[in-house]
Write an enzyme that holds these catalytic residues in place. Sequence first.
Site, short mmCIF file in Angstrom:
data_model
loop_
_atom_site.label_atom_id
_atom_site.label_comp_id
_atom_site.label_asym_id
_atom_site.label_seq_id
_atom_site.Cartn_x
_atom_site.Cartn_y
_atom_site.Cartn_z
N GLU A 186 2.19 -12.02 6.84
CA GLU A 186 1.25 -12.76 5.85
C GLU A 186 2.45 -13.66 6.00
O GLU A 186 2.58 -15.53 5.76
CB GLU A 186 0.83 -12.46 5.05
CG GLU A 186 -0.43 -11.96 5.28
CD GLU A 186 -1.44 -10.56 4.34
OE1 GLU A 186 -2.48 -11.27 3.90
OE2 GLU A 186 -0.84 -10.00 3.45
N GLY A 199 1.77 -8.00 4.37
CA GLY A 199 2.27 -8.95 4.55
C GLY A 199 3.20 -9.47 4.99
O GLY A 199 3.63 -10.75 4.94
N GLU A 242 -4.20 -4.32 6.62
CA GLU A 242 -4.57 -3.35 5.10
C GLU A 242 -5.43 -2.67 5.01
O GLU A 242 -5.83 -1.12 4.82
CB GLU A 242 -4.75 -4.33 4.45
CG GLU A 242 -4.05 -4.83 4.12
CD GLU A 242 -2.86 -6.58 5.20
OE1 GLU A 242 -1.74 -7.20 4.83
OE2 GLU A 242 -3.23 -5.96 6.51
N ALA A 253 3.63 -5.10 2.24
CA ALA A 253 3.62 -5.01 0.71
C ALA A 253 4.29 -3.61 0.60
O ALA A 253 3.76 -2.33 1.57
CB ALA A 253 2.00 -5.09 0.14
N1 T1G Z 1 5.02 1.06 1.58
C1 T1G Z 1 6.04 2.13 1.38
N2 T1G Z 1 6.72 2.92 2.03
C2 T1G Z 1 6.28 2.17 3.13
C3 T1G Z 1 5.81 1.43 4.13
C4 T1G Z 1 4.84 -0.13 3.49
N3 T1G Z 1 4.61 -0.44 3.42
N4 T1G Z 1 5.97 1.48 5.15
C5 T1G Z 1 6.60 2.56 5.79
N5 T1G Z 1 7.07 3.18 4.60
C6 T1G Z 1 8.08 3.96 4.19
C7 T1G Z 1 7.02 5.62 4.76
O1 T1G Z 1 6.11 6.13 4.02
C8 T1G Z 1 8.31 6.52 5.39
O2 T1G Z 1 8.75 6.68 4.02
C9 T1G Z 1 9.51 5.51 5.64
O3 T1G Z 1 8.92 4.13 5.56
C10 T1G Z 1 9.52 5.04 7.31
O4 T1G Z 1 7.71 5.22 7.57
C11 T1G Z 1 -0.51 -7.92 0.98
C12 T1G Z 1 -1.69 -5.77 0.91
C13 T1G Z 1 6.19 0.51 9.55
C14 T1G Z 1 4.95 1.44 11.63
O5 T1G Z 1 -0.03 -0.95 6.45
O6 T1G Z 1 2.57 1.81 10.06
O7 T1G Z 1 0.58 -5.80 2.99
O8 T1G Z 1 8.59 9.45 4.48
O9 T1G Z 1 7.74 7.13 8.95
O10 T1G Z 1 6.10 6.02 12.18
O11 T1G Z 1 -1.51 -8.46 1.87
O12 T1G Z 1 5.77 2.76 8.28
O13 T1G Z 1 10.60 8.26 4.87
O14 T1G Z 1 10.27 8.62 2.42
O15 T1G Z 1 5.82 5.39 8.86
O16 T1G Z 1 8.40 4.31 12.52
C15 T1G Z 1 0.82 -3.13 4.81
C16 T1G Z 1 2.56 0.76 6.71
C17 T1G Z 1 0.95 -2.75 3.34
C18 T1G Z 1 2.57 -0.43 7.25
C19 T1G Z 1 6.77 2.44 10.43
N6 T1G Z 1 2.06 -2.92 5.87
N7 T1G Z 1 3.61 1.24 7.68
O17 T1G Z 1 6.17 3.66 11.16
O18 T1G Z 1 7.82 4.87 10.54
S1 T1G Z 1 -0.62 -2.92 2.73
C20 T1G Z 1 0.78 -1.14 6.88
C21 T1G Z 1 3.41 2.26 8.71
C22 T1G Z 1 -0.23 -5.26 2.29
C23 T1G Z 1 -0.56 -7.31 2.12
C24 T1G Z 1 -1.26 -6.47 2.03
C25 T1G Z 1 4.46 2.37 9.70
C26 T1G Z 1 5.71 2.08 10.22
P1 T1G Z 1 9.76 8.01 3.67
P2 T1G Z 1 7.06 6.02 8.58
P3 T1G Z 1 7.63 5.05 12.11
#
Ligand code: T1G
Length: 704
Positions: free
Chosen positions: A106, A103, A126, A65
């Site tokens: 999921e 997500g 999450e 998400a």
């Molecule tokens: N939402 C918004 N922005 C995101 C994002 C996300 N989920 N993931 C990454 N970004 C942006 C980040 O801020 C950066 O932006 C750019 O992408 C590159 O990321 C319903 C509720 C995927 C392993 O927790 O762990 O799903 O700084 O620098 O080192 O159940 O990003 O360039 O402007 O980190 O290669 C669950 C979060 C969400 C994964 C990549 N997902 N992301 O790492 O690049 S909750 C997460 C990461 C959810 C559902 C629920 C990592 C990555 P900018 P980066 P990276």
Amino acid sequence: MSEKPLVRFDIEDGIGVITIDNPPVNALGPGVSDGIIAAVEQGENDPRVKAMVLMGAGRSFIAGADIRQFGKPRPTPARRSYDVIDQTSKPIVAAIHGFALGGGLEHALACHYRIAVPSAKVGLPEVLIGILPGGGGTQRLPRLIGPKAAMELIVSGRHVPAPEAKQLGIIDELVEGTDLRREAISYAQRIADRRPLPRVRDMNDKIAQAQADPGMFEAMRKSIARKARNQQAPYHCIAAVEASTREPFEEGLKTERRLFGELENADEAKALRYAFFAEREVTKIPGQSKDMVIPEIKTAAVIGAGTMGGGIAMSFADFGFPVKILDVTPEAVEKGMQRIRDNYAISVKRGSLKQEEMEKRLPRIQAVDSFEAIADCDVVVEAVFEEMSVKKPVFAKLDAVMKPGALLLTNSSALDIDEIATVTKRPEAVAGAHFFSPANVMKLLEVVVGEKSAPSTIAGAMKMGRSIGKISAYAGNTDGFVANRSRAPFNTEMVLMVEEGALPEQVDKVMVDFGYPMGPFAVGDLAGLDIGAASRRRRAAADPNYRKLPIPDRLVELGRYGQKTGAGWYRYEKGDRTPHPDPAVKRIIEEVAQQMGIQQRAFTDEEILRRLLFASVNEACKILEEGKALRASDVDVMWLHGFGFPRYRGGLFFWADQIGPKEVYRQIEEWHQRYGARWKPADLLQRLAERGGSFREATAEVAG
Ligand code: T1G
């Protein structure tokens, strides 16, 4: 010009291909789920389509998400894309590359088949942002791989490499080759006519098995008690998975949604979301031109094979870099190499490193016996004794031998970078690379900017840090740079409060209850009180007004160096690291306080917490005012990764914002009146208190 669609749909060889295209990581931002629903329905209703494929464009499947949307009011969707995918009459194959997280996974679990390239990673992280999987993950994953394995993944939030995900049963097939789309279409053609569709929601055999072991949930709660204290999300994750074994699927989904709702706007989730973005922001240096050539680091060298030098060399080797290590004598280098071998052997013994991995890393570290032997390295990190008179000759030598364009970095933890650079003809290539001990474990790297450090040198050092798994943070050249300078008042106040009557064990309990793994006095005993005493002696020699700390000095005089001598602030049983309060220390404290004429008194836990952290908040405000840190959130990242500040509290400034600048200012001004100049409020603090605004939004630009 019309905007590029976030979701594309096309048909190839009877297969409908749904492609998510929302760079940089295909997060499920506004419009993406609706796009998926529209595409699935298009495929469902098109007679030419026998099956579908769901995949991501660019570098990833779906990273979950859009975290930026959390905490904001959102319309409740009439239908969720997970459910629409699940309910189709035609099979859908999730084709995964890069990351399938939250997500994203999921959606893949709602699909009927999952294939992945070996380099892909999947997970439900999450909990790391203070919530739980809210797209059916807590109900589908237990059905697919069993509640125990699912609970471990959901409570840890770890990213699982595709080969392991295959073993666990999350992934049906690993596909080699570079053309994932092609592979996915052939796979979809192979399964197109198979019925019934393998809907994960209908898979109850593993759930049934688990009902034979209802104790697993309580066991998990017990096993995380210490690490997850003060937190809610890990326990909600367990409760949601538990629901999957006790409630029908649809009821379980309702439980998941209820538990999710309880977490989304909690302080814990807000703090962890803040930390997530702060760790991404810290990598950015404002004003850096996009077309600046950043030096490429392929080979490294370390001068000094002591504890820090050895740890730095291991950091390079751990991430695949060949690294040469040099010290004054071959014996000193061999001693350093032996310490490195021992450290790796301990990790293998503990099971945190595989034998074959150690055998890959060790040969990358090469002991050398001359400066000339490192002349062709792209970067050199000096880690010799923390004395200017020792460091300068080393830099003069490096200047003479290192190839043009090499980065000349010092691991000094406090010395003046500009002073060090004066002995070179290329001060633009000199900067600080301040690692935290143990250097191969701690993630923080302070990149210290000298007056003449070239932007490309700083960018190169920041990038180097990231390439060896560190969080690189920009720091100005000031005494103790940003992290240690902001921490120093904390270290002083902890001892001054003991002079005034607080006991080390009381202070440590306050900080452990606050969320630290260990209290500051126990940490002092671990690091060695003689180290602190030596640096205080240096400071007192340099500054006659330096406030001496007679109590720890007395402990050191009595040979109480801490764990290594079996006694320090605490006493230790032989072979045991458990700190035991020692009446002898209480007597020393009372004696010294009496000699200093200090009337001792009782302390509340709240006063102890505020004295320690407000002292650092005030100093960090001064650091921002002076432009020695770029953003308040950078300071928070440093406290999270340099000093073990509890992550679910966001960081020093994020925590202080929960109290508010007004109250922080009021308290500090009161102590200013009571204790004098050391508590003079920073201008930034006064301004925030008077004009409003939050600490965490403060930047050098605004603060200056
Ligand atoms: N939402 C918004 N922005 C995101 C994002 C996300 N989920 N993931 C990454 N970004 C942006 C980040 O801020 C950066 O932006 C750019 O992408 C590159 O990321 C319903 C509720 C995927 C392993 O927790 O762990 O799903 O700084 O620098 O080192 O159940 O990003 O360039 O402007 O980190 O290669 C669950 C979060 C969400 C994964 C990549 N997902 N992301 O790492 O690049 S909750 C997460 C990461 C959810 C559902 C629920 C990592 C990555 P900018 P980066 P990276």
